[in-house]
Design an enzyme around this catalytic site. Structure first.
Site, PDB file in Angstrom:
ATOM      1  N   ARG A  53       0.872  -1.180   0.000  1.00 44.88           N
ATOM      2  CA  ARG A  53       0.000   0.000   0.000  1.00 44.88           C
ATOM      3  C   ARG A  53       0.910   1.231   0.000  1.00 44.88           C
ATOM      4  NH1 ARG A  53       2.411   1.725   3.797  1.00 44.88           N
ATOM      5  NH2 ARG A  53       0.919   3.406   3.913  1.00 44.88           N
ATOM      6  N   GLY A  54       0.269   2.415  -0.012  1.00 47.32           N
ATOM      7  CA  GLY A  54       1.059   3.639  -0.161  1.00 47.32           C
ATOM      8  C   GLY A  54       1.120   3.956  -1.654  1.00 47.32           C
ATOM      9  N   ARG A  90      -7.114   0.057  -6.748  1.00 49.94           N
ATOM     10  CA  ARG A  90      -7.391   1.048  -5.687  1.00 49.94           C
ATOM     11  C   ARG A  90      -7.624   2.379  -6.385  1.00 49.94           C
ATOM     12  NH1 ARG A  90      -4.067   1.141  -0.430  1.00 49.94           N
ATOM     13  NH2 ARG A  90      -5.852   2.448   0.106  1.00 49.94           N
ATOM     14  N   GLN A 203      -2.065   2.531  10.048  1.00 50.07           N
ATOM     15  CA  GLN A 203      -0.773   2.556   9.347  1.00 50.07           C
ATOM     16  C   GLN A 203       0.279   3.316  10.153  1.00 50.07           C
ATOM     17  OE1 GLN A 203      -3.735   3.086   7.921  1.00 50.07           O
ATOM     18  NE2 GLN A 203      -3.754   2.618   5.747  1.00 50.07           N
ATOM     19  N   ASP A 244      -1.627  11.104  -1.811  1.00 49.51           N
ATOM     20  CA  ASP A 244      -2.039  10.078  -2.767  1.00 49.51           C
ATOM     21  C   ASP A 244      -2.375  10.676  -4.124  1.00 49.51           C
ATOM     22  OD1 ASP A 244      -2.576   8.717  -0.043  1.00 49.51           O
ATOM     23  OD2 ASP A 244      -2.607   7.139  -1.549  1.00 49.51           O
ATOM     24  N   ASN A 254      -5.011  12.814   0.896  1.00 49.08           N
ATOM     25  CA  ASN A 254      -4.179  11.870   1.656  1.00 49.08           C
ATOM     26  C   ASN A 254      -5.080  11.129   2.637  1.00 49.08           C
ATOM     27  OD1 ASN A 254      -1.494  10.822   2.228  1.00 49.08           O
ATOM     28  ND2 ASN A 254      -1.652  11.846   4.199  1.00 49.08           N
ATOM     29  N   LYS A 255      -4.495  10.270   3.419  1.00 41.07           N
ATOM     30  CA  LYS A 255      -5.244   9.435   4.365  1.00 41.07           C
ATOM     31  C   LYS A 255      -6.240  10.254   5.192  1.00 41.07           C
ATOM     32  CE  LYS A 255      -4.976   5.921   4.617  1.00 41.07           C
ATOM     33  NZ  LYS A 255      -5.903   5.088   3.812  1.00 41.07           N
TER      34      LYS A 255
HETATM   35  O1  MRU Z   1      -4.420   3.355   2.377  1.00 41.59           O
HETATM   36  P1  MRU Z   1      -2.929   3.490   2.275  1.00 41.59           P
HETATM   37  O2  MRU Z   1      -2.197   2.843   3.393  1.00 41.59           O
HETATM   38  O3  MRU Z   1      -2.432   3.062   0.922  1.00 41.59           O
HETATM   39  O4  MRU Z   1      -2.694   5.046   2.396  1.00 41.59           O
HETATM   40  C1  MRU Z   1      -1.403   5.569   2.325  1.00 41.59           C
HETATM   41  C2  MRU Z   1      -1.349   7.033   2.522  1.00 41.59           C
HETATM   42  O5  MRU Z   1      -2.349   7.697   2.696  1.00 41.59           O
HETATM   43  C3  MRU Z   1      -0.007   7.670   2.400  1.00 41.59           C
HETATM   44  O6  MRU Z   1       0.116   8.766   3.241  1.00 41.59           O
HETATM   45  C4  MRU Z   1       0.151   8.143   0.945  1.00 41.59           C
HETATM   46  O7  MRU Z   1       0.007   7.055   0.081  1.00 41.59           O
HETATM   47  C5  MRU Z   1       1.410   8.792   0.689  1.00 41.59           C
HETATM   48  S1  MRU Z   1       2.686   7.612   0.783  1.00 41.59           S
HETATM   49  C6  MRU Z   1       4.127   7.969   0.256  1.00 41.59           C
END
Ligand code: MRU
Length: 361
Positions: A53-54, A90, A203, A244, A254-255
């Site tokens: 993920r990320g 995703r 996370q 993201d 972002n998250k």
């Molecule tokens: O749902 P995830 O774990 O994929 O979300 C990740 C994030 O929100 C990170 O902050 C984002 O991808 C930036 S990572 C370099």
């Protein structure tokens, strides 16, 4: 970055096993386990189930997925269907569609007989470029940390708050938001990181804390709601997160929860930085309310929690009442006006349309 003192990347090609090796991120922080993905179906499952993920890592994994598929069948038809197969794994992270478009464009210019070799080269190139980008982001972000250290005028640690995991596990190596922190620590600058738990998948408390522990960087895990309080009490010198998807105007998706952190930071005049590779910028996204797809994930992520029991066995338990409805919005958008600067591999930029255009000119 280091795992028990040994250097690792989050993904690599394992020719001996004819597979793509990844770290099973669902098992961290309790178990460090490698998985070997052997075909495009396993790649898609790994992205959807959050084995990987990320945003940047999702893109790189998809590129390797195209390579695995081209090795089996390099036809135009299979190239198109492989790209379509992965593209919705995703929805929010732009890097996925970026990597797939890049692979498709380059491979369509190749004879089918060249596509297996070429797709391997391209996936390796995307992976290596991601590492280079993150290293540059580290250097650019370090300038900001040094500046804050200078202004702080004490030898006390610089307190940095981060949300989610934007470390090396979210990229191939180094990370985005965490890379300046890793570099600063290696340069012996005293840092302390406030790690947002980042419900529902945790996370922050599962992955960011684990990465920081491996690098021996002082940190404290906090609940997602603690940041505002810490900022009011001047216990945060700066915030930094990943992205993201960043719009053409500099708004950052972002998250979930990032927006609330940025509001608190703005109210308390604490700088809020976002670190991102430029391939996370979506020049077609203009209106962040309409143009940014927000992923909604399974309600089970919220109604259940996974951990280890006293015997070290992995267990999943329900924590919400059975009859209650649950919604799990996974991302939010922080409007540009709350962001102090964007840090990319190309430099430090104002989050504005004009500055963003300059990045690509
Ligand atoms: O749902 P995830 O774990 O994929 O979300 C990740 C994030 O929100 C990170 O902050 C984002 O991808 C930036 S990572 C370099």
């Amino acid at each position: 970055m280091k795992v028990k003192g040994k250097n690792y990347k989050s993904i690599w090609l394992n020719k001996k096993k004819s597979a793509v090796t990844v770290i099973d991120q669902r098992q961290l922080p309790h178990q460090f386990k490698l998985l070997y993905l052997k075909n495009i179906k396993e790649i898609k499952k790994a992205i959807q189930n959050m084995v990987v993920r990320g945003a940047p890592l999702i893109g790189v994994t998809a590129a390797y997925g195209i390579y695995l598929s081209m090795k089996k069948n390099p036809s135009d038809k299979n190239l198109n269907s492989s790209v379509n197969f992965l593209k919705d794994s995703r929805p929010t992270a732009l890097n996925l569609s970026w990597a797939l478009k890049y692979m498709k464009k380059k491979l369509l210019n190749q004879k089918p007989s060249n596509r297996a070799d070429e797709s391997e080269k391209l996936a390796e190139e995307i992976s290596n470029k991601d590492i280079q980008c993150c290293k540059k982001i580290a250097e650019n972000g370090l300038k900001i940390i040094l500046d804050i250290k200078k202004r702080k005028k004490t030898n006390k640690p610089i307190n940095i708050l981060t949300h989610c995991n934007a470390g090396w596990l979210a990229t191939v190596d180094w990370g985005t938001a965490l890379s300046p922190i890793f570099l600063a620590h290696r340069k012996k600058i005293k840092i302390h990181v406030w790690v947002d738990e980042t419900r529902p998948r945790n996370q922050g408390s599962f992955l960011t804390s684990w990465e920081l522990l491996q690098e021996k960087i002082p940190h404290t895990i906090i609940t997602d709601n603690a940041g505002g309080h810490l900022m009011q009490h001047r216990l945060v010198d700066m915030c930094i997160t990943g992205s993201d998807r960043t719009t053409a105007n500099g708004d950052v998706c972002n998250k979930i929860g990032t927006y609330l952190k940025a509001l608190s930071a703005y109210d308390n005049k604490i700088p809020f930085y976002v670190a991102l590779p430029s391939n996370t910028i979506d020049l077609n996204s203009k209106d962040y309310l309409k143009d940014v797809p927000i992923e909604q994930r399974s309600s089970e992520e919220l109604s259940h929690i996974q951990g280890v029991n006293s015997k070290g066995k992995s267990v999943k338990i329900r924590i919400t009442p059975k009859g209650s409805k649950v919604s799990n919005y996974s991302f939010d958008v922080t409007p540009a006006k709350y962001i102090t600067r964007l840090i990319t591999e190309k430099g430090i930029h104002k989050p504005s349309k004009r500055e963003i255009r300059k990045i690509f000119s």
